[in-house]
Design an enzyme around this catalytic site. Structure first.
Site, PDB file in Angstrom:
ATOM      1  N   GLU A  13      -4.708  -4.928  -9.190  1.00  0.00           N
ATOM      2  CA  GLU A  13      -4.636  -3.971  -7.825  1.00  0.00           C
ATOM      3  C   GLU A  13      -5.706  -4.871  -7.154  1.00  0.00           C
ATOM      4  O   GLU A  13      -6.905  -5.415  -7.748  1.00  0.00           O
ATOM      5  CB  GLU A  13      -5.090  -2.772  -8.093  1.00  0.00           C
ATOM      6  CG  GLU A  13      -6.411  -2.490  -8.639  1.00  0.00           C
ATOM      7  CD  GLU A  13      -6.660  -0.731  -8.802  1.00  0.00           C
ATOM      8  OE1 GLU A  13      -5.816  -0.126  -8.370  1.00  0.00           O
ATOM      9  OE2 GLU A  13      -7.657  -0.444  -9.521  1.00  0.00           O
ATOM     10  N   HIS A  55       1.059  -1.086  -0.077  1.00  0.00           N
ATOM     11  CA  HIS A  55       0.210   0.205   0.099  1.00  0.00           C
ATOM     12  C   HIS A  55       0.785   1.354   0.108  1.00  0.00           C
ATOM     13  O   HIS A  55       1.668   1.390   0.805  1.00  0.00           O
ATOM     14  CB  HIS A  55      -0.920  -0.004   1.260  1.00  0.00           C
ATOM     15  CG  HIS A  55      -1.764   1.145   1.397  1.00  0.00           C
ATOM     16  ND1 HIS A  55      -2.949   1.208   0.586  1.00  0.00           N
ATOM     17  CD2 HIS A  55      -1.665   2.272   2.339  1.00  0.00           C
ATOM     18  CE1 HIS A  55      -3.343   2.401   1.044  1.00  0.00           C
ATOM     19  NE2 HIS A  55      -2.781   3.129   2.000  1.00  0.00           N
ATOM     20  N   THR A 104       1.192   5.285   0.339  1.00  0.00           N
ATOM     21  CA  THR A 104       0.298   6.611   0.873  1.00  0.00           C
ATOM     22  C   THR A 104       1.076   7.634   1.375  1.00  0.00           C
ATOM     23  O   THR A 104       2.338   7.592   1.169  1.00  0.00           O
ATOM     24  CB  THR A 104      -0.463   5.979   2.000  1.00  0.00           C
ATOM     25  OG1 THR A 104      -1.301   6.975   2.553  1.00  0.00           O
ATOM     26  CG2 THR A 104       0.485   5.850   3.041  1.00  0.00           C
ATOM     27  N   VAL A 132      -5.632   0.336  10.360  1.00  0.00           N
ATOM     28  CA  VAL A 132      -6.298   0.851   9.228  1.00  0.00           C
ATOM     29  C   VAL A 132      -7.731   1.422   9.619  1.00  0.00           C
ATOM     30  O   VAL A 132      -8.466   0.676  10.424  1.00  0.00           O
ATOM     31  CB  VAL A 132      -6.545  -0.040   8.209  1.00  0.00           C
ATOM     32  CG1 VAL A 132      -7.387   0.412   7.065  1.00  0.00           C
ATOM     33  CG2 VAL A 132      -5.266  -0.398   7.319  1.00  0.00           C
TER      34      VAL A 132
END
Length: 638
Positions: free
Chosen positions: A578, A465, A467, A480
């Site tokens: 994805e 991931h 970010t 999360v």
């Protein structure tokens, strides 16, 4: 004993003095610690019975920090009781209902209600913090016992704010009162057993925020024996307080506290907090975005020099308060942020706060919006205005359980679900932090150690991931959390990719700051419990295809959005794969830093394959995902 003016008002307000004279109440004293350490039977026909609950004053006056655990078992057979603990707390037992009332303001008491599952015996427990810079509240909870004297049900852990004077009284020499309450018995009695008080103590440490970091979570049970065993079993986790209570000593101070075997399935541990001055949504958001103890925001006074609180906690709390004061709907978050960044000088104080730290603002406001949306959805009559000041119920969820539901009476509260986080697996070494220069103090060796620990605990790697920096810090240390997304249902969730090059493209700020800069972010590794893999599905359709929504719903067996499931497909026709995790599944992930760096000189560029450490590549194989339905449709998700 002598009734002092300090607690006469409470006793009178409870009706404890009704039907009996002041003198007769004073004559009905007993010794809780000595008479009821094993078992005692109190005659309640003449009104109030009272006992001092004295402990060694040196305990409360120590330079260390600790927690006092008071407890007693009230035997079944008398369901109509009123109890009081000084001016701090009253407990009314009426059939299956137990009502708690107390707090720092007598005219504005906090009230909680718990419904018992059976009419058997029950254990009353309360925790009192002591020592340097202690929290300003106590914890109260009920353990229900079956016929075999085993723990069969547990109430939420309730938080009640206290003033300094009341806390000091509770820690030294509180008084316990009991009387029959509207009893039909001619000779009402109460049997008490295992009355006692124990303490856990440790030397004071300069960083209070670490010592009390679990005071507002279910993990507070880990402080005390035998409650730590209760936590481990119910949550199916491990009590791990790091080094925050290193050198702690546990001992019984008086009486004979009970230890019960368990006859209960692993279940949610809930912890309910009331914010006397409102502002719970702002506090919850600051807690989640900044990984600060939720207990921090219930305090009137904060320690000085707490960098994370001053740089993140207070600004986020103020930002959410400004958004609420502007009376903006939470479905406008994305537009509000875009407007503030596109037009310098616009938006007043809210716009200025967004421009000061745009990525922190985006993280905070999307978290707050998601919490508000969930609150509105979960209870009839709930609205956005109510979300701003509702109680918070913190849920410690068993990892292997299905949906993590709150107590029956929590529909009017903000619900926070807590699972293990990456912070528990980072191992020894310096503090981990994220910056444009890379992930500080993180090495391939620490990564390999964390990966091994995760596999031993039943987790499996499912992807990367990418970010921005603030989100990376929040995700690794706080877990999360669902965020609001202005997207069609098929696109809502937490995005990962097995190919680090695809995730790398998202490892940057989403918007430029006031000076037009976009910083490089961080790559993270995502793990899920192995037991959740049957909920992972794969399709050859791009999710943008018109028929994709129907195909995904066929695979997962319930209407979109995704929940405890995930879908993998190409980002575009012929493109790389994805994966989108439903938010309830994403909350169960454990996320740790990757050792793959991001390049501050090439923000938005492609990943250099040579920057991927060989040892990390060797531990990054993905599990197989199903391409056909593997289970019947979930009725509860239709």
């Amino acid at each position: 004993m002598h009734l002092t003016p300090h607690w006469i008002p409470l006793v009178a307000s409870l009706g404890l003095l009704a039907g009996g004279s002041f003198a007769s109440a004073a004559e009905e004293a007993f010794d809780l610690w000595n008479e009821c350490a094993k078992a005692c039977v109190l005659d309640l026909k003449d009104g109030v019975r009272s006992s001092r609950m004295s402990v060694d004053p040196a305990i409360a006056d120590t330079n260390g920090q600790g927690v006092l655990h008071y407890s007693m078992v009230l035997e079944g057979g008398n369901d109509a009781l009123k109890l009081a603990i000084d001016n701090a707390l009253s407990i009314t037992s009426d059939g299956l209902t137990i009502r708690l009332e107390g707090g720092v303001e007598p005219n504005k008491p906090v009230r909680y209600s718990y419904t018992r599952q059976a009419r058997g015996s029950w254990s009353l427990n309360w925790l009192v913090p002591i020592g340097h810079e202690k929290p300003s509240n106590i914890k109260v909870f009920i353990h229900e016992l079956n016929a075999g004297n085993q723990l069969s049900h547990m109430s939420p852990i309730y938080t009640i704010e206290m003033g300094d004077e009341l806390l000091a009284k509770l820690a030294r020499d509180a008084t316990f009162f009991v009387r029959a309450h509207e009893s039909n018995e001619m000779q009402p009695t109460l049997a008490i057993s295992h009355a006692g008080v124990s303490v856990v103590m440790a030397q004071a440490q300069p960083r209070r925020e670490k010592r009390w970091s679990e005071w507002a979570s279910g993990k507070v049970l880990c402080l005390l024996d035998p409650l730590d065993g209760v936590y481990n079993y119910l949550a199916q986790q491990r009590c791990n307080l790091d080094d925050t209570w290193e050198g702690k000593i546990y001992r019984v101070l008086a009486g004979n506290p009970a230890k019960h075997d368990l006859d209960i399935k692993p279940t949610v541990i809930s912890h309910r907090l009331h914010f006397p001055e409102g502002g719970s949504l702002a506090a919850l958001t600051a807690h989640q975005a900044c990984h600060l103890p939720l207990e921090t925001f219930t305090r009137h006074r904060q320690p000085r020099g707490w960098e994370q609180l001053e740089q993140c906690g207070y600004p986020v709390q103020r930002l959410v308060a400004l958004y609420l004061a502007a009376r903006l709907s939470w479905n406008q978050v994305d537009q509000v942020i875009r407007n503030a960044l596109a037009s310098p000088g616009s938006g007043g104080d809210l716009g200025e706060a967004i421009r000061e730290q745009p990525e922190q603002a985006r993280l905070a406001l999307t978290l707050a919006a998601a919490e508000s949306e969930r609150f509105v959805r979960q209870g009839t009559g709930n609205d956005e205005a109510g979300a701003a000041s509702a109680d918070v119920v913190s849920l410690t969820c068993p990892v292997a359980a299905g949906e993590c539901a709150g107590p029956a009476d929590s529909g009017d509260a903000l619900l926070e679900r807590n699972y293990p986080t990456g912070a528990e697996f980072l191992g020894d070494g310096g503090d981990i932090s994220f910056s444009t220069r890379g992930t500080q103090n993180w090495t391939v060796e620490r990564l390999l150690q964390a990966h091994r620990q995760l596999e031993e605990r039943g987790y499996v790697f499912v992807g990367y991931h990418g970010t921005f920096l603030e989100a990376a810090q929040s995700i690794v240390f706080g877990g999360v959390r669902a965020r609001s997304q202005d997207l069609d249902a098929i696109w809502r969730g937490f995005y990962i990719a097995g190919d680090p090059a695809l995730a790398y493209g998202y490892a940057q700020d989403q918007e430029p700051d006031a000076r037009g800069r976009i910083r490089n972010g961080a790559l993270l590794r995502v793990y899920v419990p192995r037991s959740s893999l049957p909920g992972f599905y794969r399709t050859g359709l791009t999710l943008a295809a018109p028929e994709a929504a129907g195909e995904v719903e066929r695979l997962i067996g319930h209407p979109l959005p995704l929940r405890l499931d995930a879908i993998t497909g190409p980002e575009e026709e012929g493109g790389r794969l994805e994966t989108i995790l439903g938010w309830p599944l994403a909350e169960r992930t454990v996320v740790i830093p990757s050792a793959i760096p991001t390049d501050p000189r090439n923000v938005g560029g492609d990943l250099d394959p040579s920057s991927i450490p060989d040892k990390e590549q060797a531990i990054s194989a993905l599990p197989d995902y199903a391409s056909q339905p593997g289970k019947p449709p979930r009725e509860d998700l239709k």
